[in-house]
Design an enzyme around this catalytic site. Sequence first.
Site, mmCIF file in Angstrom:
data_model
loop_
_atom_site.group_PDB
_atom_site.id
_atom_site.type_symbol
_atom_site.label_atom_id
_atom_site.label_comp_id
_atom_site.label_asym_id
_atom_site.label_seq_id
_atom_site.Cartn_x
_atom_site.Cartn_y
_atom_site.Cartn_z
ATOM 1 N N ASP A 10 0.942 -1.218 -0.106
ATOM 2 C CA ASP A 10 0.180 0.188 0.038
ATOM 3 C C ASP A 10 0.793 1.231 0.105
ATOM 4 O OD1 ASP A 10 -2.401 1.311 -0.070
ATOM 5 O OD2 ASP A 10 -2.562 1.248 2.170
ATOM 6 N N HIS A 45 2.867 3.013 -8.919
ATOM 7 C CA HIS A 45 2.575 1.686 -9.314
ATOM 8 C C HIS A 45 3.936 1.325 -10.138
ATOM 9 C CE1 HIS A 45 -1.467 1.654 -7.752
ATOM 10 N NE2 HIS A 45 -2.112 2.306 -8.572
ATOM 11 N N LEU A 100 12.857 -19.780 -3.203
ATOM 12 C CA LEU A 100 11.772 -18.999 -2.492
ATOM 13 C C LEU A 100 10.558 -19.188 -3.401
ATOM 14 C CD1 LEU A 100 10.701 -16.534 -0.814
ATOM 15 C CD2 LEU A 100 11.431 -15.138 -2.695
HETATM 16 C C1 FPP Z 1 -1.912 0.008 -3.560
HETATM 17 O O1 FPP Z 1 -1.366 1.077 -3.375
HETATM 18 C C2 FPP Z 1 -1.385 -0.840 -4.525
HETATM 19 C C3 FPP Z 1 -1.940 -1.529 -5.521
HETATM 20 C C4 FPP Z 1 -3.414 -1.525 -5.676
HETATM 21 C C5 FPP Z 1 -1.136 -2.042 -6.792
HETATM 22 C C6 FPP Z 1 0.068 -2.953 -6.439
HETATM 23 C C7 FPP Z 1 0.800 -3.255 -7.567
HETATM 24 C C8 FPP Z 1 2.025 -3.048 -7.821
HETATM 25 C C9 FPP Z 1 3.141 -3.145 -6.835
HETATM 26 C C10 FPP Z 1 2.579 -3.324 -9.089
HETATM 27 C C11 FPP Z 1 3.297 -4.453 -9.597
HETATM 28 C C12 FPP Z 1 3.061 -5.822 -9.011
HETATM 29 C C13 FPP Z 1 3.693 -6.955 -9.242
HETATM 30 C C14 FPP Z 1 3.441 -8.238 -8.509
HETATM 31 C C15 FPP Z 1 4.659 -7.068 -10.546
HETATM 32 P P1 FPP Z 1 -2.529 2.213 -3.632
HETATM 33 O O2 FPP Z 1 -2.665 2.564 -5.054
HETATM 34 O O3 FPP Z 1 -3.723 1.920 -2.965
HETATM 35 O O4 FPP Z 1 -1.942 3.661 -2.736
HETATM 36 P P2 FPP Z 1 -2.678 4.636 -1.849
HETATM 37 O O5 FPP Z 1 -3.162 3.990 -0.751
HETATM 38 O O6 FPP Z 1 -1.536 5.621 -1.332
HETATM 39 O O7 FPP Z 1 -3.423 5.269 -2.805
#
Ligand code: FPP
Length: 224
Positions: free
Chosen positions: A2, A19, A113
């Site tokens: 997050d 992201h 892993l």
């Molecule tokens: C939450 O942060 C994050 C996500 C919904 C996406 C997670 C995805 C990645 C890290 C991309 C790549 C993943 C892989 C496995 C290659 P948020 O957008 O909710 O952040 P915020 O709370 O600050 O708005």
Amino acid sequence: MDGNGRWAVQRGLARVDGHRKGADAVRETIAGAIACEVRYLTLYAFSTENWKRPRSEIEVLMSLMVRHVHTEMDALVEQNVRVTFIGDRAKLPPEVLEGMAMMEEKTSANKGLRVIVGLNYSGRSELAWTFRQLLEDAEAGRIDASQVDETALSQRLMTAGVPDPDLVIRTGGEHRISNFLLWQIAYSELYFTSVLWPDFTRQDFQDAIAAYNCRRRRFGGIDA
Ligand code: FPP
């Protein structure tokens, strides 16, 4: 994982840039897990609730998954990492499904892993899916109602064969579970950090493991 959106907004960037940077943090975390000799690492990449986000953000997230499969494949094979996915595949775009299948196939023989990626995953939908498996098995005569116990249920989860997590790490400063592995985390240790996911380094991962190593786990019992 997050905090991607906030990380980007703090820098005057678009949320999707968070992201993109977040995908780099995945690489760091895998390196940290290997260094700490962790056997299983589950990454919550896209929840069933994330479809509520703007279409453009979802498209970037999906294309990041596909790109990540291609850019990371050789390194993951080299590191002896096996990757599998949990979640409902039905709604995922074909190119993502192809990337997932390729990643699972090319890393299937690796014994180091194990990385489990949650894509269109949520704990509640996994439980509903698992109850359906149980019902189908009961209707087909493969299991009797009297045999439905915790083991029978665990064996039918999307994580069947994977031990329950010892530690759950949530970045980004929120103190909630957000539908992650609801059955499996019954006795997991929880670790919350305000570090935003794109800033999360292998050192942060190792700090979380060090904190975990200081916890006393009793699993409902008492200290020996
Ligand atoms: C939450 O942060 C994050 C996500 C919904 C996406 C997670 C995805 C990645 C890290 C991309 C790549 C993943 C892989 C496995 C290659 P948020 O957008 O909710 O952040 P915020 O709370 O600050 O708005």
